[in-house]
Design an enzyme around this catalytic site. Structure first.
Site, PDB file in Angstrom:
ATOM      1  N   SER A 136       3.128  -3.257  15.564  1.00 61.64           N
ATOM      2  CA  SER A 136       2.825  -4.508  14.888  1.00 61.64           C
ATOM      3  C   SER A 136       2.053  -5.390  15.855  1.00 61.64           C
ATOM      4  O   SER A 136       2.545  -5.693  16.944  1.00 61.64           O
ATOM      5  CB  SER A 136       4.127  -5.190  14.442  1.00 61.64           C
ATOM      6  OG  SER A 136       3.869  -6.437  13.838  1.00 61.64           O
ATOM      7  N   LYS A 162       0.047  -2.312  12.116  1.00 60.71           N
ATOM      8  CA  LYS A 162       0.248  -3.441  11.208  1.00 60.71           C
ATOM      9  C   LYS A 162      -0.393  -4.672  11.824  1.00 60.71           C
ATOM     10  O   LYS A 162      -0.139  -4.995  12.990  1.00 60.71           O
ATOM     11  CB  LYS A 162       1.741  -3.685  10.966  1.00 60.71           C
ATOM     12  CG  LYS A 162       2.003  -4.885  10.068  1.00 60.71           C
ATOM     13  CD  LYS A 162       3.458  -4.966   9.623  1.00 60.71           C
ATOM     14  CE  LYS A 162       4.367  -5.533  10.685  1.00 60.71           C
ATOM     15  NZ  LYS A 162       5.740  -5.749  10.165  1.00 60.71           N
ATOM     16  N   LYS A 164      -0.831  -8.760  11.655  1.00 61.68           N
ATOM     17  CA  LYS A 164      -0.368 -10.033  11.120  1.00 61.68           C
ATOM     18  C   LYS A 164      -1.583 -10.786  10.573  1.00 61.68           C
ATOM     19  O   LYS A 164      -2.638 -10.851  11.234  1.00 61.68           O
ATOM     20  CB  LYS A 164       0.319 -10.860  12.208  1.00 61.68           C
ATOM     21  CG  LYS A 164       1.627 -10.267  12.712  1.00 61.68           C
ATOM     22  CD  LYS A 164       2.713 -10.307  11.647  1.00 61.68           C
ATOM     23  CE  LYS A 164       4.051  -9.852  12.218  1.00 61.68           C
ATOM     24  NZ  LYS A 164       5.142  -9.933  11.210  1.00 61.68           N
ATOM     25  N   ASP A 189       0.560  -7.927   7.210  1.00 58.20           N
ATOM     26  CA  ASP A 189       1.797  -8.664   6.975  1.00 58.20           C
ATOM     27  C   ASP A 189       1.508 -10.156   7.054  1.00 58.20           C
ATOM     28  O   ASP A 189       1.036 -10.656   8.070  1.00 58.20           O
ATOM     29  CB  ASP A 189       2.836  -8.267   8.030  1.00 58.20           C
ATOM     30  CG  ASP A 189       4.162  -8.986   7.868  1.00 58.20           C
ATOM     31  OD1 ASP A 189       4.379  -9.618   6.817  1.00 58.20           O
ATOM     32  OD2 ASP A 189       4.987  -8.906   8.793  1.00 58.20           O
ATOM     33  N   GLU A 217       2.201  -6.761   3.038  1.00 60.20           N
ATOM     34  CA  GLU A 217       3.610  -7.136   3.201  1.00 60.20           C
ATOM     35  C   GLU A 217       3.822  -8.636   3.048  1.00 60.20           C
ATOM     36  O   GLU A 217       3.111  -9.444   3.658  1.00 60.20           O
ATOM     37  CB  GLU A 217       4.088  -6.681   4.584  1.00 60.20           C
ATOM     38  CG  GLU A 217       5.572  -6.911   4.833  1.00 60.20           C
ATOM     39  CD  GLU A 217       6.011  -6.393   6.194  1.00 60.20           C
ATOM     40  OE1 GLU A 217       7.177  -6.637   6.564  1.00 60.20           O
ATOM     41  OE2 GLU A 217       5.192  -5.745   6.887  1.00 60.20           O
ATOM     42  N   ASP A 242       9.681  -8.052   2.369  1.00 56.56           N
ATOM     43  CA  ASP A 242      10.453  -8.159   3.608  1.00 56.56           C
ATOM     44  C   ASP A 242      11.426  -9.321   3.468  1.00 56.56           C
ATOM     45  O   ASP A 242      12.555  -9.155   3.022  1.00 56.56           O
ATOM     46  CB  ASP A 242       9.503  -8.339   4.791  1.00 56.56           C
ATOM     47  CG  ASP A 242      10.204  -8.536   6.136  1.00 56.56           C
ATOM     48  OD1 ASP A 242      11.446  -8.496   6.187  1.00 56.56           O
ATOM     49  OD2 ASP A 242       9.506  -8.731   7.150  1.00 56.56           O
ATOM     50  N   LYS A 266      14.952  -4.027   7.264  1.00 58.89           N
ATOM     51  CA  LYS A 266      15.290  -4.454   8.616  1.00 58.89           C
ATOM     52  C   LYS A 266      16.807  -4.549   8.722  1.00 58.89           C
ATOM     53  O   LYS A 266      17.444  -5.302   7.976  1.00 58.89           O
ATOM     54  CB  LYS A 266      14.653  -5.802   8.938  1.00 58.89           C
ATOM     55  CG  LYS A 266      13.139  -5.746   9.096  1.00 58.89           C
ATOM     56  CD  LYS A 266      12.558  -7.104   9.422  1.00 58.89           C
ATOM     57  CE  LYS A 266      11.043  -7.004   9.619  1.00 58.89           C
ATOM     58  NZ  LYS A 266      10.425  -8.329   9.820  1.00 58.89           N
ATOM     59  N   GLY A 294      11.176  -4.211  12.174  1.00 63.31           N
ATOM     60  CA  GLY A 294      11.843  -4.659  13.389  1.00 63.31           C
ATOM     61  C   GLY A 294      11.646  -6.133  13.644  1.00 63.31           C
ATOM     62  O   GLY A 294      10.820  -6.793  13.014  1.00 63.31           O
TER      63      GLY A 294
END
Length: 374
Positions: A136, A162, A164, A189, A217, A242, A266, A294
Site C-alpha cells: 500500500s 494499492k 491511496k 483506496d 476501495e 473497508d 481487517k 492491514g
C-alpha cells in the site's frame, strides 16, 4: 482456560518512509501491545493497531488504552473459556471499540494455540501455505515520486500495488502507474474521501474504469452503503468496502444492497480473528471476494493477518508486505518477510509463529500497566 494476567505496552516505531492518505500524513506508528498469561505461564500476544488520530475511525490509541484497562482486561480476567473463539463472550456487552477488542482476541488465540502446540493458521482452518503480498503506497509529492516507489516494490517481487487516492489525486496517478506497469495488479483506496452528490467526485471515480483496476476501495463515508450501491451499479470496476464494515450485521446489509463486490477484512477493524473468520465465511458464501487488509501492524498483528489470509476465500493479494517495508527493526523474530511477492504461513510453529522480542518491547514502551486475577 483462565487468563491470570494482562499487561499492556504503548509502543511507537518510526516508519522508514512517510505515509500519506486522504486525511493525514504520518512518520511513525504507535500501537498497543497486549501480553496475557495463564496459570501455567503460557503467554499470548496481541496488537491493538488503532490509529493515533480519529480520521480512519472514532477509535484512537488513547481510547483503546482506556477501554482495555477499564473494561476489557478486567472482564477477561474473570472469564473462563474452552476455545479462543469463546473468549470474546467476556466483552460481549461492550459496544463498539473493535480495535481494542481485536488486540485482546488476538492474544487469546495466540495463548490457546501455543498452549496446544498448534499454529494459529491451523486453528483457523487455514489451507494456503503462503499469502500473496501486496503493498500500500501513500500519496506522494509528485507522480514521479510515486512511480519511483512503485518501481522499487515491483522490483522486489510484489505483484499488487494499492495507491491511496483523494480528490484531485486519482486519475493522474492511476493513469501514470498503469502506463508504466501495464501488467501490474493495481487498485486504489480513497478512505471515504469522495461524495456521491459531488459531480466532480463522481466523474473522477467513474473515470477510473479506464485503468484496469482490481477494485476501488471505500470511495464514500463508512455509513454511505446506499451511495456505494449506486456507484457499483454504474462502475464496471468492483467496489471494495473497508471502513463501512466492522460487524456482521453491516456486512449483511451491504450484501443485500449490492454495495460492493469485494470486502477488505481487517482483523483490527472487525474486532479480532473470531469475527474476521466469520466475515470471511459470510462474504464468500454471498459470492464476494475477500482479501486481508492491514493497519501498518507491527510483527504481532502482521503475523495474525498472515494466518487469517491462509483461509481458502482470500483469493486476492493482501496488504501483507514484509515488515521491512515499514520498519527498520520489528518486534518479532523471525521478522516477517516477503519472498517473490509471497509471505509464507508458519504452520510448523505454534501460535503466531513468531516470537516477540520482549526486552525490545519493554525498552520502547512509553507507558505500561499490569492487571492480575484476584
Amino acid at each position: 482456560m483462565q487468563v491470570t494476567s494482562v499487561e499492556a505496552f504503548r509502543v511507537e516505531l518510526p516508519l522508514v518512509h512517510e505515509f500519506e492518505t486522504s486525511s493525514h500524513r504520518k512518520s511513525s506508528i504507535e500501537h498497543i501491545l497486549v501480553r496475557i498469561a495463564d496459570a501455567d505461564g503460557v503467554v499470548g500476544w496481541g496488537e491493538i493497531a488503532s490509529p493515533s488520530d480519529p480520521f480512519y475511525s472514532s477509535e484512537t490509541v488513547d481510547t483503546c488504552w482506556l477501554i482495555l484497562r477499564r473494561h476489557l482486561a478486567p472482564a477477561l480476567l474473570v472469564h473462563t473459556w474452552e476455545e479462543p473463539g469463546d473468549a470474546s463472550r467476556a466483552w460481549a456487552r461492550i459496544r463498539g471499540h473493535n480495535f481494542a477488542k481485536a488486540g485482546v482476541d488476538m492474544a487469546c488465540w495466540d495463548l490457546a494455540t501455543r498452549a496446544s502446540g498448534v499454529s494459529l493458521a491451523s486453528a483457523l482452518d487455514g489451507e494456503r501455505t503462503s499469502a500473496v503480498a501486496g503493498v500500500s503506497l501513500g500519496i506522494e509529492p509528485t507522480v514521479d515520486d510515486l512511480l519511483t516507489e512503485v518501481s522499487k516494490y515491483v522490483d522486489e517481487g510484489y505483484r499488487r500495488v494499492k495507491l491511496k487516492i483523494a480528490p484531485a489525486w486519482d486519475e493522474e496517478p492511476s493513469r501514470a502507474v498503469r502506463a508504466a506497469f501495464p501488467d501490474l495488479m493495481l487498485q486504489v483506496d480513497a478512505n471515504g474521501a469522495y461524495r456521491y452528490d459531488d459531480a466532480d467526485h463522481l466523474r473522477s471515480l467513474l473515470a477510473l474504469d479506464a485503468y484496469g483496476l482490481l477494485l476501488v476501495e471505500q470511495p464514500f463515508a463508512p455509513g454511505a452503503l446506499a451511495a456505494h450501491a449506486r456507484l457499483q451499479a454504474r462502475l464496471q470496476t468492483p467496489v471494495c468496502l473497508d471502513e463501512s464494515i466492522d460487524d456482521l450485521d453491516q456486512l449483511d446489509s451491504a450484501i443485500e444492497l449490492g454495495a460492493g463486490k469485494i470486502l477488505n477484512i481487517k482483523t483490527s477493524r472487525m474486532g479480532g480473528l473470531t469475527v474476521a473468520r466469520r466475515a470471511h465465511d459470510a462474504a464468500t458464501a454471498a459470492g464476494w471476494q475477500v482479501w486481508s487488509g492491514g493497519m501498518h501492524e507491527f510483527g504481532i498483528g502482521r503475523a495474525a493477518n498472515v494466518a487469517l489470509a491462509s483461509l481458502p476465500g482470500f483469493s486476492l493479494p493482501g496488504d501483507l508486505s514484509g515488515s521491512d517495508k515499514y520498519y527498520a527493526r520489528d518486534i518479532v523474530d523471525p521478522p516477517i518477510r516477503a519472498h517473490d511477492g509471497e509471505v509464507p504461513v508458519p504452520y510448523d510453529r505454534p501460535g503466531l509463529g513468531h516470537e516477540v522480542d520482549e526486552e525490545f518491547v519493554r525498552s520502547l514502551a512509553s507507558e505500561t500497566f499490569v492487571l492480575t486475577a484476584n
